[in-house]
Enzyme design. Structure first.
Site, PDB file in Angstrom:
ATOM      1  N   ASP A 160      47.157  38.359  40.329  1.00 42.53           N
ATOM      2  CA  ASP A 160      46.322  38.867  40.589  1.00 42.53           C
ATOM      3  C   ASP A 160      44.972  38.893  39.837  1.00 42.53           C
ATOM      4  O   ASP A 160      45.040  39.665  38.907  1.00 42.53           O
ATOM      5  CB  ASP A 160      46.267  40.189  41.205  1.00 42.53           C
ATOM      6  CG  ASP A 160      45.369  40.788  42.365  1.00 42.53           C
ATOM      7  OD1 ASP A 160      44.183  40.151  42.150  1.00 42.53           O
ATOM      8  OD2 ASP A 160      45.610  41.840  42.931  1.00 42.53           O
ATOM      9  N   HIS A 161      43.855  38.109  40.066  1.00 41.90           N
ATOM     10  CA  HIS A 161      43.061  37.925  39.125  1.00 41.90           C
ATOM     11  C   HIS A 161      42.049  38.981  38.908  1.00 41.90           C
ATOM     12  O   HIS A 161      41.226  39.277  37.981  1.00 41.90           O
ATOM     13  CB  HIS A 161      42.097  36.760  39.337  1.00 41.90           C
ATOM     14  CG  HIS A 161      41.527  35.932  38.166  1.00 41.90           C
ATOM     15  ND1 HIS A 161      41.494  36.499  36.889  1.00 41.90           N
ATOM     16  CD2 HIS A 161      40.830  34.841  38.019  1.00 41.90           C
ATOM     17  CE1 HIS A 161      40.761  35.721  36.042  1.00 41.90           C
ATOM     18  NE2 HIS A 161      40.319  34.918  36.727  1.00 41.90           N
ATOM     19  N   ARG A 162      42.221  40.383  40.084  1.00 41.49           N
ATOM     20  CA  ARG A 162      41.279  41.218  39.947  1.00 41.49           C
ATOM     21  C   ARG A 162      41.925  42.268  38.900  1.00 41.49           C
ATOM     22  O   ARG A 162      41.214  42.962  38.470  1.00 41.49           O
ATOM     23  CB  ARG A 162      41.333  41.920  41.405  1.00 41.49           C
ATOM     24  CG  ARG A 162      40.824  41.289  42.563  1.00 41.49           C
ATOM     25  CD  ARG A 162      41.154  42.090  43.732  1.00 41.49           C
ATOM     26  NE  ARG A 162      42.607  42.095  44.016  1.00 41.49           N
ATOM     27  CZ  ARG A 162      42.898  42.663  45.103  1.00 41.49           C
ATOM     28  NH1 ARG A 162      42.108  43.254  45.759  1.00 41.49           N
ATOM     29  NH2 ARG A 162      44.168  42.810  45.221  1.00 41.49           N
ATOM     30  N   ILE A 208      44.416  40.858  36.141  1.00 43.75           N
ATOM     31  CA  ILE A 208      44.997  40.095  35.255  1.00 43.75           C
ATOM     32  C   ILE A 208      43.976  39.066  35.042  1.00 43.75           C
ATOM     33  O   ILE A 208      43.503  38.069  35.973  1.00 43.75           O
ATOM     34  CB  ILE A 208      46.348  39.601  35.423  1.00 43.75           C
ATOM     35  CG1 ILE A 208      47.118  40.827  35.530  1.00 43.75           C
ATOM     36  CG2 ILE A 208      46.760  38.774  33.994  1.00 43.75           C
ATOM     37  CD1 ILE A 208      48.593  40.443  36.134  1.00 43.75           C
TER      38      ILE A 208
END
Length: 464
Positions: free
Chosen positions: A436-438, A440
Site C-alpha cells: 500500500d503506497h499510502r 510504504i
C-alpha cells in the site's frame, strides 16, 4: 456443563412478522445480543437478538416464516450458569404489563420508539410517517432555540428515499463503503440483500452504474461493462461462481480499487536453504515430518516484519491512523476446488519452522475439505501467496486489506550468478512484494525485499 436452551422472539409490539433473513447457521458461535434472524413488519425491520452467548445447535425459523412474541428462533447450547439467559427466555407475557404514560402514547400507525433506530438510518417501509419523525425532531430542540439542534430535511426520510435493507446488510455495506441509496434491491418490495451489495461493488469497479459507492463518494466514472450475447457466436455454457469466489471477488475488487498498489520485484538465493530443507526432510522421513519452503518463507517474513514494523500494520478507513501490531500472524493463500482462501498461522515469531510446516499442512487440509472456521482466517498481519509449485516468474498479488503488504513467490530456477570472479549456478527464488503506497514508499519496500532475500540466503540471520 453445557445446556440447550431456546432463543425466543421478545415483545415486538405487534402481530406475527415474517422472517426476511437468517443471520446464523448451525454450529456458529453467537454472543449475547447478536442477531439471529431479521424480521420485517410494515413499520420497521428488526433483528431478533440472542438472549445469551453459546453455540447454535438448531435453527427453528426459515425465510418467510412468520414469528410472534415467544416464537422459538433457535436452540443454543449455553452454560448452566448463564442466569441472564434464563431470565431472557421467560416469555414477556409472564411479566406484568406496564401501561405507557399518557403523554407518551404512540400513534397506532407508528412502531414503539424503543423498536426504532435513528430515522436517518432506518430502512424505509410503507408504515413510516415523516410528519411524526419531523415533529419528534422539533420536540427535541432546546427551549427557546427557535430551530431544531440538527438540520432536518423531511425529503431525506421519505419512504421512497431511504434505502430498504436489514441491519446486517447495512453493516456489510458500511464495511465495503457502499452507499445503499445507490443500490437496487432485488428482494420482495425492493429490499436490498447482501448479494445486491456484492453485485453493486462488482458493477461499480467494472464500470457499471454504481458510481461513487465503493470509493467513498469519489466516483468510478467508467464506461459500462459490455453486454454481449455470446451464444450468437457459438456454443456456450454458464457456470455460477462458488460462494467463496462471490465473497472474495467483492473484497478483491475493493482492495484493488481503494489501495494504491505498487509491486517490488527481487530474487533470493536459496541454494543453501533448499539443501537444508531436503536434508531435514530426509532425516525426519520416518517421523512423517515434511518441511516446505513456505515454512521458511513465513519465518523469514517475521524477521523482516520485526525489522520494518510499518509492514506489520493496518491503516484505518479514513486513511489517517496507522495501527502497528506487536504480534506476528502470517496468512497464506490456499488453493481449493471452490476458490482461494487465506488461513492464518498465529504467533509465527514463537514457533520453529517444523511447527509452522505442520500447522500450514493442517490448515491447507481443512481448506481443501471446506472445514475452515472464521478463527482460522482472521487476525492476519501479512500474507504470502506462493505459486512456486505451479510456475511463473513474477506476478502482482493484491494486498489483503486491512493489511498493507503481501508477498508473492514464484517458481525457483537455477541461474548463473556472478560472484565477483566467475559465474556460479545458484537456485534463485523470485519475490514479488505488493504494498500500500499510502503507508510504504518504494525505498522501504526495496529495503524489505533485500533484507528478506538476505535472510533466505542465510537463515542464521533470524537469530540476530
Amino acid at each position: 456443563m453445557a445446556d440447550l436452551k431456546e432463543a425466543r422472539v421478545p415483545d415486538i409490539g405487534g402481530d406475527d412478522v415474517p422472517v426476511i433473513e437468517v443471520l446464523v447457521a448451525v454450529g456458529d458461535r453467537v454472543e449475547k445480543d447478536q442477531g439471529l434472524v431479521t424480521l420485517e413488519s410494515d413499520k420497521a425491520t428488526m433483528e431478533v437478538p440472542s438472549p445469551f452467548a453459546g453455540v447454535v445447535r438448531e435453527i427453528k425459523a426459515a425465510v418467510d416464516d412468520k414469528l410472534g412474541e415467544g416464537s422459538v428462533v433457535a436452540m443454543i447450547e449455553v452454560d448452566d450458569g448463564d442466569a441472564a439467559g434464563d431470565a431472557a427466555q421467560k416469555p414477556a407475557a409472564e411479566a406484568p404489563a406496564k401501561p405507557a404514560p399518557a403523554d407518551r402514547a404512540q400513534p397506532e400507525d407508528q412502531a414503539p420508539a424503543d423498536k426504532q433506530d435513528d430515522p436517518a438510518v432506518e430502512p424505509a417501509s410503507p408504515g413510516r410517517q415523516p410528519d411524526n419523525i419531523a415533529k419528534a425532531a422539533i420536540d427535541r430542540a432546546p427551549a427557546g432555540s427557535g430551530e431544531p439542534p440538527v438540520r432536518f430535511e423531511a425529503d431525506a426520510v421519505l419512504p421512497d428515499k431511504v434505502p430498504y435493507a436489514s441491519p446486517a446488510v447495512r453493516l456489510f455495506a458500511r464495511e465495503l463503503g457502499v452507499d445503499l441509496g445507490q443500490v437496487q434491491g432485488s428482494a420482495r418490495a425492493g429490499r436490498i440483500t447482501r448479494e445486491d451489495v456484492q453485485k453493486f461493488v462488482k458493477s461499480a469497479l467494472a464500470g457499471g452504474t454504481g458510481r461513487g459507492a465503493a470509493t467513498g463518494g469519489s466516483g468510478l466514472d467508467l464506461l459500462p461493462w459490455p453486454k454481449v450475447d455470446f451464444s450468437k457466436f457459438g456454443e456456450v455454457e454458464e457456470q455460477p461462481l462458488s460462494r467463496i469466489k462471490k465473497i472474495s471477488g467483492a473484497n478483491l475488487a475493493r482492495n484493488w480499487a481503494m489501495i494504491p498498489h505498487v509491486t517490488q520485484q527481487d530474487e533470493a538465493d536459496i541454494t543453501g536453504l533448499e539443501a537444508l530443507r531436503k536434508q531435514i526432510n530426509k532425516e525426519n522421513e520416518r517421523a512423517g515430518i515434511k518441511l516446505t519452503m513456505l515454512a521458511f518463507l513465513m519465518k523469514a517474513s517475521v524477521s523482516a516484519l520485526q525489522k520494518f514494523p510499518e509492514f506489520n500494520a493496518s491503516l484505518d478507513a479514513a486513511g489517517e491512523t496507522l495501527t502497528l501490531k506487536k504480534y506476528f500472524h502470517i496468512g497464506f493463500a490456499a488453493d481449493t476446488p471452490n476458490g482461494l482462501v487465506v488461513p492464518v498461522v498465529r504467533d509465527c515469531d514463537r514457533k520453529g519452522v517444523i511447527q509452522i510446516a505442520q500447522e500450514t499442512a493442517e490448515l491447507a487440509r481443512k481448506a481443501r475439505d471446506g472445514k475452515l472456521g472464521p478463527a482460522d482466517m482472521s487476525g492476519g498481519c501479512f500474507s504470502i501467496s506462493s505459486l512456486g509449485g505451479i510456475g511463473g516468474t513474477s506476478f502482482t498479488p493484491i494486498v489483503n486489506a486491512p493489511e498493507v503488504a503481501i508477498l508473492g513467490v514464484s517458481r525457483s530456477a537455477m541461474k548463473p550468478v556472478w560472484n565477483g570472479q566467475e559465474f556460479k549456478p545458484r537456485l534463485m527464488l523470485p519475490l514479488s512484494l505488493s504494498y500500500d503506497h499510502r503507508v510504504i514508499d518504494g525505498a522501504a519496500a526495496a529495503r524489505f525485499t533485500v533484507y528478506l532475500a538476505q535472510v533466505l540466503e542465510d537463515m542464521r540471520r533470524v537469530l540476530l
